[in-house]
Write a protein that holds these residues in place. Sequence first.
Motif, PDB file in Angstrom:
ATOM      1  N   PHE A 164      15.373 -19.827  68.160  1.00 16.74           N
ATOM      2  CA  PHE A 164      14.106 -19.721  68.906  1.00 16.74           C
ATOM      3  C   PHE A 164      14.497 -19.377  70.340  1.00 16.74           C
ATOM      4  O   PHE A 164      15.087 -20.203  71.044  1.00 16.74           O
ATOM      5  N   ALA A 165      14.201 -18.168  70.785  1.00 15.87           N
ATOM      6  CA  ALA A 165      14.587 -17.758  72.134  1.00 15.87           C
ATOM      7  C   ALA A 165      13.572 -16.763  72.666  1.00 15.87           C
ATOM      8  O   ALA A 165      13.287 -15.763  72.017  1.00 15.87           O
ATOM      9  N   ARG A 166      13.031 -17.052  73.854  1.00 16.81           N
ATOM     10  CA  ARG A 166      12.037 -16.171  74.473  1.00 16.81           C
ATOM     11  C   ARG A 166      11.663 -16.748  75.826  1.00 16.81           C
ATOM     12  O   ARG A 166      12.152 -17.815  76.222  1.00 16.81           O
ATOM     13  N   ARG A 167      10.799 -16.045  76.561  1.00 14.67           N
ATOM     14  CA  ARG A 167      10.241 -16.613  77.792  1.00 14.67           C
ATOM     15  C   ARG A 167       9.467 -17.887  77.449  1.00 14.67           C
ATOM     16  O   ARG A 167       9.107 -18.124  76.304  1.00 14.67           O
ATOM     17  N   VAL A 168       9.175 -18.696  78.468  1.00 18.02           N
ATOM     18  CA  VAL A 168       8.564 -20.004  78.202  1.00 18.02           C
ATOM     19  C   VAL A 168       7.202 -20.148  78.872  1.00 18.02           C
ATOM     20  O   VAL A 168       6.969 -21.083  79.633  1.00 18.02           O
ATOM     21  N   PRO A 169       6.262 -19.222  78.645  1.00 23.79           N
ATOM     22  CA  PRO A 169       4.875 -19.541  79.001  1.00 23.79           C
ATOM     23  C   PRO A 169       4.325 -20.522  77.969  1.00 23.79           C
ATOM     24  O   PRO A 169       4.844 -20.636  76.858  1.00 23.79           O
ATOM     25  N   SER A 170       3.249 -21.196  78.331  1.00 19.34           N
ATOM     26  CA  SER A 170       2.748 -22.259  77.460  1.00 19.34           C
ATOM     27  C   SER A 170       2.324 -21.742  76.091  1.00 19.34           C
ATOM     28  O   SER A 170       2.492 -22.434  75.078  1.00 19.34           O
ATOM     29  N   TYR A 171       1.785 -20.497  76.021  1.00 15.98           N
ATOM     30  CA  TYR A 171       1.243 -20.033  74.747  1.00 15.98           C
ATOM     31  C   TYR A 171       2.326 -19.795  73.693  1.00 15.98           C
ATOM     32  O   TYR A 171       2.040 -19.739  72.497  1.00 15.98           O
TER      33      TYR A 171
END
Length: 874
Positions: A513-520
């Motif tokens: 699981f890897a990606r930017r961390v905005p809340s959505y």
Amino acid sequence: MKAIRRLTVRPVLPDPLRPLSDLARNLRWSWHEGTRDLFRSVDPGCWADAGGDPVRLLGTVPPARLAELAGDGEFLRRLAGAAADLDRYMTGDRWYQDRERSARLPAAVAYFSPEFGITAALPQYSGGLGILAGDHLKAASDLGVPLVGVGLLYRHGYFRQSLSRDGWQQEHYPVLDPGALPLALLEEPDGTPARVALALPGGRELRARIWLAQVGRVPLLLLDSDVEENDLGERGVTDRLYGGGSDHRLLQEMLLGMGGVRAVRAYCRITGHAPPEVFHTNEGHAGFLGVERIAELCDGGLDFDSALEAVRAGTVFTTHTPVPAGIDRFDRDLIARHFGPGAELPGIGAERVLRLGGESYPGGEPGVFNMAVMGLRLAQRANGVSLLHGGVSREMFAGLWPGFDADEVPITSVTNGVHAPTWVAPEVFRLGARAIGAERAEEALTVGGPDRWDSVTDIPDEDLWELRRTLRGQLVAEVRERLRASWRERGAGEAELGWIDGVLDPGVLTIGFARRVPSYKRLTLMLEDRERLTGLLLHPERPVQIVVAGKAHPADDGGKRLVQELVRFADDPRVRHRIVFLPDYGMGMAQKLYPGCDVWLNNPLRPLEACGTSGMKAALNGCLNLSVLDGWWDEWYQPDFGWAIPTADGAASDPERRDAMEAAALYELLEQRVTPPFYERGRSGLPDRWIEMVRRTLSLLGPRVLAGRMVREYVERLYTPAAEAHRAMEPDAARGLAEWKARVRAAWPGVRVGHVEASAATATAELGSTLGLRVRVGLGDLAPDDVEVQAVSGRVDSGDRITGAAALALKPVSGPDLEGRWVYEGPLALDRTGPFGYTVRVLPSHPLLASGADTGLVAVPTDEPAGTAAPLMR
């Protein structure tokens, strides 16, 4: 003592090694394994220390080693072969050139984006938008599409991420020296650096030089404001990606759009490159490029409205944003200060610019200037980045086309793809090359085509499983190395870190699981029931292990709290050998992470993921997707190669209850459907069901998720029609279209749909029968050639709304009568059973319009005409 100035001293290579410099300066090495192998052999230790960056490598290799290589016949033979291969790649015919010669194809396309993820050695990206832009350029290069990329050179790039002892995100902004990057200055014929300049309020100027990155066959122009001619404030305009306040961001976007057009003109003038016929705006940040092009045409003698039509004809706009909050919006007063007398484009004036981005539609904010709205108004063709996102975008921007149903809003979709040579592990490529040959395997990754991927079915099960074991083992080693470095940064001593040698197990099902961390994107959804997650991690027979990475925006404390929450869970001695958080997620980490995972997890709030290409990169390496049906997964999911996480759409308006329901569904999938086939063994001792899903992932998903497929779609569906429209929009045609639109808008209040009659061909409405429609239409001051009268029909829902509508053009048979009305007729086929309905409408019609909704005008059978285009400026 601290230096007051820094520069990079480049080595002087011995003459026999000079081709190394050319190979290092063309970023094709970032996706060409043979060239990387050549550089690795120069000095394996220096190569590792340089992070796989050839430019840094050549700056650190000892002179004695260079002298040794200059006399090494075998190395020189390999070097000559690599140089010849690059020359063939740069000059030979590719897909674009091999197609049937046609004047329809654009001579060149300019592609503007605020960020580009080409390689970790050129850190000018923050996340998916930049990686997509980089993959777009690479695929265009592989296909031979004559693209010119345009962006900004950020001296600090995006931030580097580390963690404090308590797991709080720390940001660091290293200074990048362009001289140490794979870049060259664009120079005028006299050797001076090429410059562009923008006029600023108060008589100031914003100047920028132009750096050139060669991305295979594609030049990428990067504008840099850190020049001595600028004042201190202007020098910092290109300091950080997505940094600063509104004024700072506006200057960045003006420089990207307007300065970028001027940079393209300079590049074409200096190098002789064909001028672009099509301008592609990748998200709204570069929207001012259309304003600059209007100004160019106005300087050439066109009036504003005619120039607007000419610019729209050759512009493509891609939106990546599924929520209004993700769009750049500025205060109108700020925009007004930067345009008009004493600033930029005094001949156009601030008011005209403001109208382009104004939210002058129901629900809009009058005091706001919207960059995406301007992008749509300045482009005749627009698209979202997945089938689902295209629908979301049509709903989101429907206010720009009043009177039209959302499904008729002229925003199509081209589903994103990923550049396979960048993201496919060398081991995967070599396995494919053994099956079908290296040349065909390379074509499969670049050009695509299902026939080239069918051969995956012939690869033996044991080879596929051994591949997955190898990649998982490499990931385990990489994670341990990165985790040790992270804990040292957090203040841990070596004596505290012996446990890291037991982190992860090469034989355990591995989830990424890897990606930017905005809340959505819901980084912490997996923590909803911690005991249940712990049970999954520590299961005695079917354990799972999870590798997590991601950055929160520096200004997003909510996102940082999510990171900290995940890190604190992963620090727990009970589970820290089964779940890890790796800081500083970027391309270098991603290229190890995607291949090494068995399952790629994605659990955003549906439908807020525009596309989500990380799962595509994982799939190309035989990793199975476990995802919410959002973005590309909603479009291509099949049970044969992954799992869909059920969502609580509409069933749980309370966010906490919705998250609890969806987390429970995730745990259930992992326990009952994901882990069993990984651990079950067939007669051969292999996990037969799992291997079959890997095989189907590669053979069925592989050709779909390619950036080559994506770029071919852009060429065929958007670039070529835009080039044709651009050529048709000569000055006289542009003036004629602008005058026609003005005349139609003025006359539209007089357009009326009158009495509609229908006569059935048979006594009952049966499938296959027809209705003869006859309608009286008042055209006011318009003529039949100015409009198209349509019957719109389809199934109707309980509210009598037509769904799946089809339009039939009716023909004028008489008129005008004494009241100025025309009679139109046509046969309406009853081609569907069940509830069926129809209506009649009138649209403006002109050969140079791209769609019936282009003007935003429509008249329907009501007392008043529906729709007005005055605020749309169409």
